[in-house]
Motif scaffolding. Structure first.
Motif, PDB file in Angstrom:
ATOM      1  N   ALA B 120       0.834  -1.208   0.000  1.00  0.00           N
ATOM      2  CA  ALA B 120       0.000   0.000   0.000  1.00  0.00           C
ATOM      3  C   ALA B 120       0.865   1.253   0.000  1.00  0.00           C
ATOM      4  CB  ALA B 120      -0.925  -0.003   1.212  1.00  0.00           C
ATOM      5  N   PHE B 121       1.968   1.207   0.736  1.00  0.00           N
ATOM      6  CA  PHE B 121       2.827   2.378   0.907  1.00  0.00           C
ATOM      7  C   PHE B 121       3.611   2.706  -0.352  1.00  0.00           C
ATOM      8  CE2 PHE B 121       4.704   5.353   3.743  1.00  0.00           C
ATOM      9  CZ  PHE B 121       6.046   5.448   3.458  1.00  0.00           C
ATOM     10  N   GLN B 122       4.083   1.663  -1.035  1.00  0.00           N
ATOM     11  CA  GLN B 122       5.003   1.901  -2.143  1.00  0.00           C
ATOM     12  C   GLN B 122       4.395   1.787  -3.529  1.00  0.00           C
ATOM     13  OE1 GLN B 122       8.247  -0.901  -0.977  1.00  0.00           O
ATOM     14  NE2 GLN B 122       9.480   0.937  -1.032  1.00  0.00           N
ATOM     15  N   TRP B 123       3.347   1.032  -3.682  1.00  0.00           N
ATOM     16  CA  TRP B 123       2.783   0.768  -5.013  1.00  0.00           C
ATOM     17  C   TRP B 123       1.830   1.900  -5.384  1.00  0.00           C
ATOM     18  CZ3 TRP B 123      -0.171  -4.377  -6.274  1.00  0.00           C
ATOM     19  CH2 TRP B 123      -0.124  -4.594  -7.663  1.00  0.00           C
ATOM     20  N   THR B 124       2.417   3.056  -5.592  1.00  0.00           N
ATOM     21  CA  THR B 124       1.635   4.270  -5.756  1.00  0.00           C
ATOM     22  C   THR B 124       0.609   4.174  -6.871  1.00  0.00           C
ATOM     23  OG1 THR B 124       3.619   5.448  -5.066  1.00  0.00           O
ATOM     24  CG2 THR B 124       1.810   6.773  -5.886  1.00  0.00           C
ATOM     25  N   SER B 125       0.970   3.520  -7.951  1.00  0.00           N
ATOM     26  CA  SER B 125       0.062   3.501  -9.097  1.00  0.00           C
ATOM     27  C   SER B 125      -1.226   2.751  -8.788  1.00  0.00           C
ATOM     28  CB  SER B 125       0.748   2.879 -10.310  1.00  0.00           C
ATOM     29  OG  SER B 125       1.367   1.660  -9.940  1.00  0.00           O
ATOM     30  N   PHE B 126      -1.138   1.750  -7.901  1.00  0.00           N
ATOM     31  CA  PHE B 126      -2.339   0.960  -7.629  1.00  0.00           C
ATOM     32  C   PHE B 126      -3.073   1.409  -6.371  1.00  0.00           C
ATOM     33  CE2 PHE B 126      -5.030  -2.538  -8.374  1.00  0.00           C
ATOM     34  CZ  PHE B 126      -5.272  -3.206  -7.186  1.00  0.00           C
ATOM     35  N   THR B 127      -2.312   1.835  -5.386  1.00  0.00           N
ATOM     36  CA  THR B 127      -2.937   2.117  -4.092  1.00  0.00           C
ATOM     37  C   THR B 127      -2.912   3.592  -3.712  1.00  0.00           C
ATOM     38  OG1 THR B 127      -0.856   1.895  -2.924  1.00  0.00           O
ATOM     39  CG2 THR B 127      -2.151  -0.107  -3.207  1.00  0.00           C
ATOM     40  N   GLY B 128      -2.318   4.414  -4.570  1.00  0.00           N
ATOM     41  CA  GLY B 128      -2.219   5.817  -4.202  1.00  0.00           C
ATOM     42  C   GLY B 128      -1.032   6.098  -3.302  1.00  0.00           C
TER      43      GLY B 128
ATOM     44  N   THR C 247      15.455  -2.942  -2.427  1.00  0.00           N
ATOM     45  CA  THR C 247      15.315  -1.535  -2.759  1.00  0.00           C
ATOM     46  C   THR C 247      16.070  -1.205  -4.032  1.00  0.00           C
ATOM     47  OG1 THR C 247      17.053  -1.154  -1.140  1.00  0.00           O
ATOM     48  CG2 THR C 247      14.842  -0.575  -0.497  1.00  0.00           C
ATOM     49  N   PHE C 248      17.134  -1.952  -4.307  1.00  0.00           N
ATOM     50  CA  PHE C 248      17.932  -1.675  -5.485  1.00  0.00           C
ATOM     51  C   PHE C 248      17.221  -2.082  -6.765  1.00  0.00           C
ATOM     52  CE2 PHE C 248      22.132  -0.364  -6.651  1.00  0.00           C
ATOM     53  CZ  PHE C 248      22.369  -0.927  -7.888  1.00  0.00           C
ATOM     54  N   TYR C 249      16.652  -3.284  -6.745  1.00  0.00           N
ATOM     55  CA  TYR C 249      16.087  -3.794  -7.986  1.00  0.00           C
ATOM     56  C   TYR C 249      14.577  -3.642  -8.110  1.00  0.00           C
ATOM     57  CZ  TYR C 249      20.661  -5.822  -8.692  1.00  0.00           C
ATOM     58  OH  TYR C 249      22.000  -5.985  -8.851  1.00  0.00           O
ATOM     59  N   LEU C 250      13.876  -3.829  -7.022  1.00  0.00           N
ATOM     60  CA  LEU C 250      12.425  -3.845  -7.127  1.00  0.00           C
ATOM     61  C   LEU C 250      11.854  -2.754  -6.249  1.00  0.00           C
ATOM     62  CD1 LEU C 250      12.072  -7.672  -6.927  1.00  0.00           C
ATOM     63  CD2 LEU C 250      11.144  -6.299  -8.759  1.00  0.00           C
ATOM     64  N   GLN C 251      12.127  -1.519  -6.612  1.00  0.00           N
ATOM     65  CA  GLN C 251      11.853  -0.395  -5.740  1.00  0.00           C
ATOM     66  C   GLN C 251      10.465  -0.392  -5.155  1.00  0.00           C
ATOM     67  OE1 GLN C 251      12.996   3.342  -7.376  1.00  0.00           O
ATOM     68  NE2 GLN C 251      14.959   2.600  -8.032  1.00  0.00           N
ATOM     69  N   GLU C 252       9.478  -0.693  -5.956  1.00  0.00           N
ATOM     70  CA  GLU C 252       8.111  -0.555  -5.455  1.00  0.00           C
ATOM     71  C   GLU C 252       7.729  -1.630  -4.463  1.00  0.00           C
ATOM     72  OE1 GLU C 252       5.270   1.823  -8.493  1.00  0.00           O
ATOM     73  OE2 GLU C 252       5.638  -0.285  -8.923  1.00  0.00           O
ATOM     74  N   PHE C 253       8.509  -2.705  -4.446  1.00  0.00           N
ATOM     75  CA  PHE C 253       8.086  -3.823  -3.609  1.00  0.00           C
ATOM     76  C   PHE C 253       9.131  -4.180  -2.557  1.00  0.00           C
ATOM     77  CE2 PHE C 253       4.489  -4.358  -6.132  1.00  0.00           C
ATOM     78  CZ  PHE C 253       4.850  -4.179  -7.456  1.00  0.00           C
ATOM     79  N   SER C 254      10.084  -3.282  -2.343  1.00  0.00           N
ATOM     80  CA  SER C 254      11.188  -3.640  -1.465  1.00  0.00           C
ATOM     81  C   SER C 254      10.722  -3.986  -0.066  1.00  0.00           C
ATOM     82  CB  SER C 254      12.214  -2.512  -1.417  1.00  0.00           C
ATOM     83  OG  SER C 254      11.582  -1.308  -1.068  1.00  0.00           O
ATOM     84  N   ILE C 255       9.815  -3.190   0.473  1.00  0.00           N
ATOM     85  CA  ILE C 255       9.351  -3.477   1.831  1.00  0.00           C
ATOM     86  C   ILE C 255       8.559  -4.773   1.848  1.00  0.00           C
ATOM     87  CG2 ILE C 255       7.903  -2.674   3.715  1.00  0.00           C
ATOM     88  CD1 ILE C 255       8.486   0.158   2.848  1.00  0.00           C
ATOM     89  N   ALA C 256       7.667  -4.913   0.878  1.00  0.00           N
ATOM     90  CA  ALA C 256       6.841  -6.123   0.825  1.00  0.00           C
ATOM     91  C   ALA C 256       7.723  -7.365   0.737  1.00  0.00           C
ATOM     92  CB  ALA C 256       5.871  -6.040  -0.350  1.00  0.00           C
ATOM     93  N   ILE C 257       8.812  -7.251  -0.010  1.00  0.00           N
ATOM     94  CA  ILE C 257       9.695  -8.402  -0.188  1.00  0.00           C
ATOM     95  C   ILE C 257      10.293  -8.864   1.140  1.00  0.00           C
ATOM     96  CG2 ILE C 257      11.943  -9.104  -1.084  1.00  0.00           C
ATOM     97  CD1 ILE C 257      11.295  -7.605  -3.594  1.00  0.00           C
ATOM     98  N   VAL C 258      10.772  -7.910   1.909  1.00  0.00           N
ATOM     99  CA  VAL C 258      11.391  -8.274   3.187  1.00  0.00           C
ATOM    100  C   VAL C 258      10.418  -9.078   4.041  1.00  0.00           C
ATOM    101  CG1 VAL C 258      12.205  -7.329   5.364  1.00  0.00           C
ATOM    102  CG2 VAL C 258      13.004  -6.373   3.227  1.00  0.00           C
TER     103      VAL C 258
END
Lengths: 416, 313, 278
Positions: B120-128, C247-258
């Motif tokens: 939710a925090f990072q996937w701006t395009s989907f979740t804002g 964070t280096f490769y999959l910026q949008e999902f770095s937190i989710a990945i951990v």
């Protein structure tokens, strides 16, 4: 509690606010009780204001990571209000503060408390954009005149513009827009890399830059997550690998500190021109990075501590005297917020019964602020900002500070 | 005790000194539904979840993402969407998490919830992203809106929504009470006490625990949808571990083996937070001290206060 | 390399938490606060005396002392009451500590410079590393080695390990479990404080800095296995690398990945990688 206050005053010599707040709360509680009985006309002595009390509600963070900004903005507002004797339009101005905290639910609760329980006449506040946006509908439907004193989301001046909301700070678009062409034309950068925190404000900044910079980009934008707590070397190495001739940075607070510390130690910024949006080298950051400040960094912001105008010099001196430290841009925004309120209240002679007239008065304010000429853009309700191009220097007296090298006047958010 | 509380709450709009207290009550009622749902899991099922906010937040985001489509269906559509979101999220998460026990279950639920938060925090395009989704309508049915304005004009929109919140809370209480008193609920408590024995008796304990997890998630999603409607937004902070922590605190403070305790805990936490911050900047210090005091001196939670001198449950 | 340095820092935090968890079965959410207190202690010492090395000594000592007091006065009463009561108590403490720190030092963000001699970078194999990075790694490895040795080889380790598996037995053997517990808690706190001091020259020191690190430390500890130093090492490595690469490769999902990683490990090995406890 008073003992702690006295101790704090002696220890830190700053933030007269804390003690003042308690006194204000006590008197506010009394006044609120009076007001609740219906009518609430304040009649102090013959030399004081005779109109009904004007309640200003402030929602800013006083705890958590943004507390420093909340404290600065409040100091600024209070400084201006104190300057005019806490009154305008024949009405005494009382300040009520609620903690925005961090989570949006808390910010909304704080706003509701001020509007519904304290029955404030105006709201000023919000450091965080999500909190400002979340409150927008509520404030509008409840017809509360509101001044956004920090939150920069473009949308507040665009799609989510409201008749009741004015912004005295900036939109994310503003400080960066002239920088794109400046770095290209005046600094001669041809191969730039964008560095910003990966959240809407960062994206808005990047987009604004791209509107006026027509050169090449060295690589994909370097966009760490907001509030990154890992090793900043990861991001710095991306910059080194891309080998740009310059970077444009939008990071603030703890992100900027983490980035600058690591980048400086690694020597990564030696052969790169460092530029950015003023926040990444603003006072709060400079205080933390000490000698690792990127001397020579060129940044754009709607103010600088060293701005050589009478208004600014007076402001800086007054702030130093009251709080024992130099102001930052947030305090300046607060100062102007206080002035907007006072000028508007004076213009309507204290009569705020008709919100339309009061809002019109707010929209019409025009004065010389520490930042320069202050005027709202009627189309967007956003302040029209000058953008000062500043360079970070080490001044023998002031320490690390930003000196103005160029000025771009009248930058107004496009509203679309 | 429940009757008294209900009477107070039902009559609140009539005697409240300002609409602010109605707003506070709405917040407390939403947290109460959230807390009750966790109590089913924690108190009755013996499964301490540190990630319950995931389903609460999913309920809110479902409303945020789907409100153009849901507006036609009105209030019930939104609430149903919230519950559905909770269920849909809980099935995969629960299938994996419920295999664990105790501290491991605690951490596993935390991990899953933080994963959802991270998205939710990072996937701006989907979740804002950090800004979340806003513009969710309150969806109060027109007839209720009118009635509310007529009966309590001073309360404006808070009055009608209060009716919504109170109804949701009462129905949730009734529903969860029914569940806890049913054979399913009894079996769940049995599993909490001695899973081995229950299994020996032939109960498919894994399925029972998973069912409890999903039901709890559904009600959490309901609370999330309600808050999204009330405030008009969905936001990553609703998914953050602080929110999971807060509802856990509410349940513990109220008393874990009782739904009413969860309600009391929710009200206590809401009111204490709001009241303390009015009087001092040091609200964190006082709030922390309050929690510490409750832990040390009220081991059974607030509900144990009511039990003094009453029949033991 | 970047992931390694971060892993080292996380390890300093996780190690203390793992020991406390493992030996005492205590869930202490205020562990992040110990880290924060360590960082502020570093700031206080450095700004007054200019000596980072003094901070390295005094910081952990101070935090350890605070931990000891907390255990003696408060946590001790809750051992019978289980994890939930500890959650509430320690959560209350995080609020108290944050407020105290903010009242004493103000809401400002502070920073300190690395000590002279550890500043600057050097170039190895095409990559840049700061000298301080090496220092962090060095400290972490040293602490890790010392802990492993103490855990596996020395008598105190045997006592603690026994305490992990069977508290009653240890008590019956005449060992003063109370003292052991206080010292363990203090030690765990001191380790977190050390982490705070070590991190101080590169992070922003502010009243909300306990937040993120606490969650990471919890993840690592459970991932690695409660009460296992090897587990804390392995977990830190895994999470440190995952976060950095994520964070280096999959910026949008770095937190989710951990966190997905944490969940995956726990699903496959519910005790964690090196978990002992049943």
């Amino acid at each position: 509690m008073s003992e702690i206050e006295r101790y704090l005053d002696s220890k830190l010599g700053e933030d007269v606010d804390r003690r003042g707040f308690l006194k204000l709360s006590a008197s506010a509680a009394g006044l609120a009780a009076l007001a609740a009985c219906g009518g609430g006309t304040v009649t102090p002595g013959p030399s004081g204001p005779t109109g009904a009390e004007f309640k200003l509600g402030i929602v800013l963070p006083y705890s958590n990571v943004y507390a420093e900004l909340g404290s600065s903005i409040t100091n600024g507002i209070q400084l201006y209000l104190n300057k005019v004797g806490n009154q305008a339009g024949n009405r005494k101005i009382t300040v009520f503060k609620e903690d925005e905290k961090v989570s949006t639910d808390d910010a909304v609760a704080a706003t509701k408390k001020l509007v519904e329980q304290t029955s404030v006449d105006m709201i000023a506040g919000y450091v965080l954009s999500p909190n400002a946006v979340a409150n927008r509908d509520y404030l509008t439907s409840n017809k509360v005149p509101t001044i956004i004193a920090n939150a920069g989301a473009n949308v507040i001046s665009r799609a989510k513009k409201s008749d009741f909301i004015y912004r005295t700070s900036f939109s994310n678009w503003q400080p960066t827009h002239p920088m794109g062409s400046y770095v290209q034309d005046k600094l001669g950068l041809k191969n730039v890399l964008l560095v910003y925190a990966n959240y809407p404000a960062g994206a808005e900044t990047a987009q604004s830059f791209r509107e006026t910079y027509t050169g090449k980009f060295a690589a994909a934008d370097v966009a760490p997550p907001l509030g990154y707590t890992g090793d900043w070397a990861v991001w710095v190495s991306k910059i080194t690998a891309a080998n740009p001739d310059g970077i444009y940075v939008f990071l603030s607070g703890t992100d900027s500190v983490g980035f600058l510390n690591k980048a400086n130690e690694l020597g990564a910024l030696k052969n790169i021109k460092v530029t950015g949006s003023g926040f990444f080298v603003e006072q709060d950051v400079l205080g933390s990075v000490g000698d690792r400040a990127p001397v020579g960094a060129v940044s754009g912001l709607h103010w600088a501590l060293t701005l050589d105008t009478k208004e600014n010099k007076d402001f800086v001196a007054a702030y130093r005297k009251a709080y024992n430290k130099p102001p930052d841009v947030f305090a300046m925004d607060g100062y102007d917020t206080g002035r907007v309120l006072v000028d508007a209240l004076n213009a309507v002679k204290g009569d705020t019964k008709d919100p339309t007239k009061f809002l019109a008065a707010i929209g019409a304010v025009s004065f010389k602020s520490p930042r320069g000429d202050f005027k709202f853009d009627a189309a967007t309700h956003n302040v029209i900002n000058p953008v000062y191009i500043r360079e970070l220097v080490k001044d023998p007296q002031l320490g690390y500070t930003n000196k103005v090298v160029a000025t771009v006047a009248g930058v107004a958010d496009p509203g679309k | 005790m429940p009757a008294v509380l209900l009477a107070v709450l039902v009559s609140l709009p009539f005697w409240t000194p300002s609409r602010y207290w109605v707003s506070v009550a709405i917040q407390a009622l939403i947290l109460a539904v959230f807390a009750m749902s966790l109590d089913l899991l924690l108190g009755f099922g013996g499964m301490p979840s540190f990630g319950h906010a995931a389903f609460y937040g999913m309920g809110a985001y479902a409303c945020g993402k789907l409100f153009p489509q849901l507006t036609g269906g009105g209030l019930l559509a939104f609430l149903a969407a919230g519950m559905a979101a909770g269920v849909i999220a809980a099935l995969p998460i629960g299938a994996l998490a419920v295999r664990a026990r105790g501290i491991y279950f605690l951490m596993l639920t935390l991990a899953f919830a933080q994963m959802v938060w991270g998205l939710a925090f990072q996937w701006t395009s989907f979740t804002g992203g950090t800004e979340g989704m806003s513009g969710i309508p309150q969806a109060v049915p027109d007839w209720l809106q009118e009635q509310g304005q007529n009966v309590w004009p001073a309360l404006r929109t808070a009055g009608p929504f209060y009716v919504v919140a109170l109804t949701v809370a009462v129905l949730a209480f009734a529903g969860l009470t029914a569940i806890t008193r049913s054979p399913f609920g009894r079996a769940l408590e049995g599993i909490r006490e001695n899973e081995g024995r229950m299994r020996a008796l032939g109960y498919p304990t894994y399925r029972y625990r998973l069912a409890a997890f999903v039901i709890a998630a559904a009600f959490a999603g309901l609370a999330g949808a309600t808050t999204a409607l009330y405030n008009g937004y969905a936001n990553p902070s609703q998914l953050y571990w602080h929110t999971s922590g807060l509802v856990l605190i509410a349940v513990i403070v109220g008393g874990t083996r009782s739904l009413l305790g969860a309600v009391l805990g929710a009200f206590f936490v809401t009111i204490v937070q709001l009241v303390i911050s009015s009087y001092t900047e040091h609200w964190q210090l006082l709030l922390g001290a309050v929690f510490i005091a409750v832990v040390l001196f009220l081991p059974g939670g607030l509900i144990s206060l009511g039990r003094l001198g009453w029949l033991r449950r | 390399m970047n992931g390694l340095v971060f892993a080292g820092l996380v390890f300093l935090l996780a190690a203390g938490l793992s020991v406390i968890f493992g030996v005492m079965d205590v869930l202490n959410l205020a562990h992040g606060s110990f880290y924060m207190l360590g960082a502020y202690a570093a700031f206080a010492v450095v700004s007054r005396t200019g000596s980072f090395w003094l901070a390295l000594l005094l910081g952990p000592l101070t935090v350890g002392l605070i931990g000891a007091v907390m255990e003696l006065v408060l946590f001790r009463r809750l051992y019978q009451r289980g994890h939930l009561a500890q959650v509430l108590l320690s959560f209350g403490f995080t609020l108290v500590f944050v407020d105290l720190v903010r009242s004493w030092f103000g809401p400002r963000t502070y920073g300190i410079a690395p000590p002279p001699g550890l500043g600057g970078a050097f170039h190895v194999a095409g990559a840049n590393f700061t000298k301080y990075d090496v220092f962090i790694l060095g400290v972490s490895l040293l602490v890790g080695a010392a802990l492993l040795v103490g855990w596996r080889l020395l008598k105190v380790g045997a006592v603690l390990r026994a305490g992990v598996s069977d508290k009653e037995m240890v008590g019956l053997l005449g060992i003063d479990l109370g003292l052991v517990f206080t010292l363990t808690f203090a030690f765990g706190a001191a380790l977190a404080g050390l982490g705070g001091v070590v991190a101080a020259p590169f992070v922003a020191i502010h009243p909300a800095m306990d937040d993120n690190v606490l969650i990471l430390a919890l993840v690592v500890v459970v991932l690695g296995g409660l009460g296992s130093i090897e587990g804390a090492l392995a977990g830190s490595l895994l999470i440190g690398l995952a976060y950095s690469f994520g964070t280096f490769y999959l910026q949008e999902f770095s937190i989710a990945i951990v966190f997905a990683l944490m969940a995956a490990v726990l699903v496959l090995r519910p005790r964690g990688l090196f978990g002992i406890r049943t």
